[in-house]
Design an enzyme around this catalytic site. Sequence first.
Site, PDB file in Angstrom:
ATOM      1  N   LYS A 295       0.847  -1.188   0.000  1.00 44.37           N
ATOM      2  CA  LYS A 295       0.000   0.000   0.000  1.00 44.37           C
ATOM      3  C   LYS A 295       0.887   1.244   0.000  1.00 44.37           C
ATOM      4  CE  LYS A 295      -4.421   1.322   2.009  1.00 44.37           C
ATOM      5  NZ  LYS A 295      -5.409   1.063   3.075  1.00 44.37           N
ATOM      6  N   GLU A 381     -19.540  -6.899   9.450  1.00 43.04           N
ATOM      7  CA  GLU A 381     -20.536  -6.182  10.246  1.00 43.04           C
ATOM      8  C   GLU A 381     -21.576  -7.121  10.854  1.00 43.04           C
ATOM      9  OE1 GLU A 381     -18.890  -3.395   7.137  1.00 43.04           O
ATOM     10  OE2 GLU A 381     -19.744  -5.425   7.096  1.00 43.04           O
ATOM     11  N   ARG A 409     -25.676  -3.258   6.596  1.00 38.46           N
ATOM     12  CA  ARG A 409     -25.296  -4.608   6.193  1.00 38.46           C
ATOM     13  C   ARG A 409     -25.609  -5.642   7.271  1.00 38.46           C
ATOM     14  NH1 ARG A 409     -19.476  -4.507   3.417  1.00 38.46           N
ATOM     15  NH2 ARG A 409     -20.574  -5.583   1.750  1.00 38.46           N
TER      16      ARG A 409
END
Length: 636
Positions: A295, A381, A409
């Site tokens: 990243k 979630e 969600r």
Amino acid sequence: MIRLMPKTFHEIPRVRPATPVLDRAATPEQLRRLGEAELEELANELRQELLYSVGHTGGHFGAGLGVIELTIALHYVYDTPDDRLVWDVGHQAYPHKILTGRRERMATLRQKDGLAAFPRRSESEYDTFGVGHSSTSISAALGMAVAARLKGEQRKSIAVIGDGALTAGMAFEALNHAPEVGANMLVVLNDNDMSISRNVGGLSNYLAKILSSRTYSSMREGSKKILSRLPGAWEIARRTEEYAKGMLVPGTLFEELGWNYIGPIDGHDLPTLIATLRNMRDLDGPQFLHVVTKKGKGFAPAEADPITWHAISKLEPVGAPVKPKKPSGPKYSNVFGQWLCDMAAADPRLTGITPAMKEGSDLVAFSERYPQRYFDVAIAEQHAVTLAAGMACEGMKPVVAIYSTFLQRAYDQLIHDVAVQNLDVLFAIDRAGLVGEDGPTHAGSFDLSYLRCIPGMLVMTPSDENEMRRMLTTGYRFEGPAAVRYPRGSGPNATIEPGLEPLEIGKAAVRREGSKVALLVFGVQLPEALQVGETLDATVVDMRFVKPLDEALLRELAASHELLVTIEENSIMAGAGSAVAEFLTGESILKPMLHLGLPDYYVEHAKPSEMLAECGLDAAGIEAAVRKRQAALGRA
């Protein structure tokens, strides 16, 4: 071919860099005309262009830098847009936007009427699936692959998913289903953080080329036909191959699910990427390529600190006057983080749960002070909510820190696992309302609507930082499920009382006494309402509670005012205003009402102030709407 190493840059360029190769690759079709020897220079130029463009607009940053080479390789090998390329989440899609005809519009990124922060189908034919939430790419690409087969089309489907997004159950549901239907598709795992990355190197790159080659595939299929005629021979050979691969590559899990696993390979090695993708492109069945990236690759500060450089604000022009910063207090998320630590010190039963949003929800201090009571469940979630339910069953007091848009969600778990059982779980719902440049996928537009219809739910909307702290205590001490929803950013800088005092449940606060019009505010539009109240001599009420409502006060206001106006940063449909109307109707009280909130369409990305103005939730919009309704009533 001699491999060039990616260049590393140390500053964001303020002047647009010279990019002679990128200038010849405005679209994937043009990109595919380049020679392979030019692609590594293209990667360096694309990385510079990304630095320059995001530096001038702000936006997600580190993820895009990490997939420069992968983006080039995918568009080079596959015939996009005919081949369907699906990006997960979309944080990493800026290089994709640059290479798909949108380079000259990157200056409009995340601005009103400009490019969206994420892939969007209406924006480009290359954006095959709109995203914003994570872990949807494999399901979407699988659906596209099945549809292509049913239509007799030969196009390919490719899903690019990160290691974080792969932790969600939805991703594994799709991984489990694809082999069942024999889908011809490719999943690319962009791994920049997982421990299974350790096998990266020359050997694994070499193995990837061998295992993905047509020669290996043909030999494997031919051997299978021969050995299948001998009782038990093919099973012995299959297990031998599986064990051999398992010792050398970390793909046993994916192989067991029915995927042909290849990797891990260096995601910044363009020649290996291209060779491997070419080999895998025409293989039948579900294919899984594991690439390892860094990243922030190519920008030294982002490589050193990828969390800080996940996204950036735009750079101010050189020589621009320094704008004086308005004094502001802590952000709402900071108020929550401090309260969580204070309540944890007071009650050893408290646990803190987050679905991969430790920094965003400000659980950093809590995680350091109370590591045994801190649970980051990754992007899961649904699991976060049911984990909290299980803890509550055993007498713990879980607090789930979650963004409004992400709680959507886990709605079934919220109802089935928490509310139906009346469990003590507090939901600290961050990013409620409009969130600005990230657009409708990240807006918390519906939480009041989908929470207030749940029996037994306590739902609160603070108007400032101190009220938020007291509401968190109120919800924590409530026996049953409770929610406090609060916006992104800072509040009006109210003085925060250090204690842990609750509010009286269902009790609103009259902030200004007026006549004729009563402004009933649910949340942070209170300052705007007070401004309008002064202009119109209106009563202003901080309602505080969406459920239960202050019914006694509502009866009083309906009896003493000509017009009741509800104000909320939530969908007007089924929102807090609807709750007021339902109550009055049930009491047979007929009273003119005006509901102000989010309209029945998705409010597009822009600055938060622009979005609020569009919805009529700034002071000018509220005043204009009230005057218009008063005029209509006067004519009636």
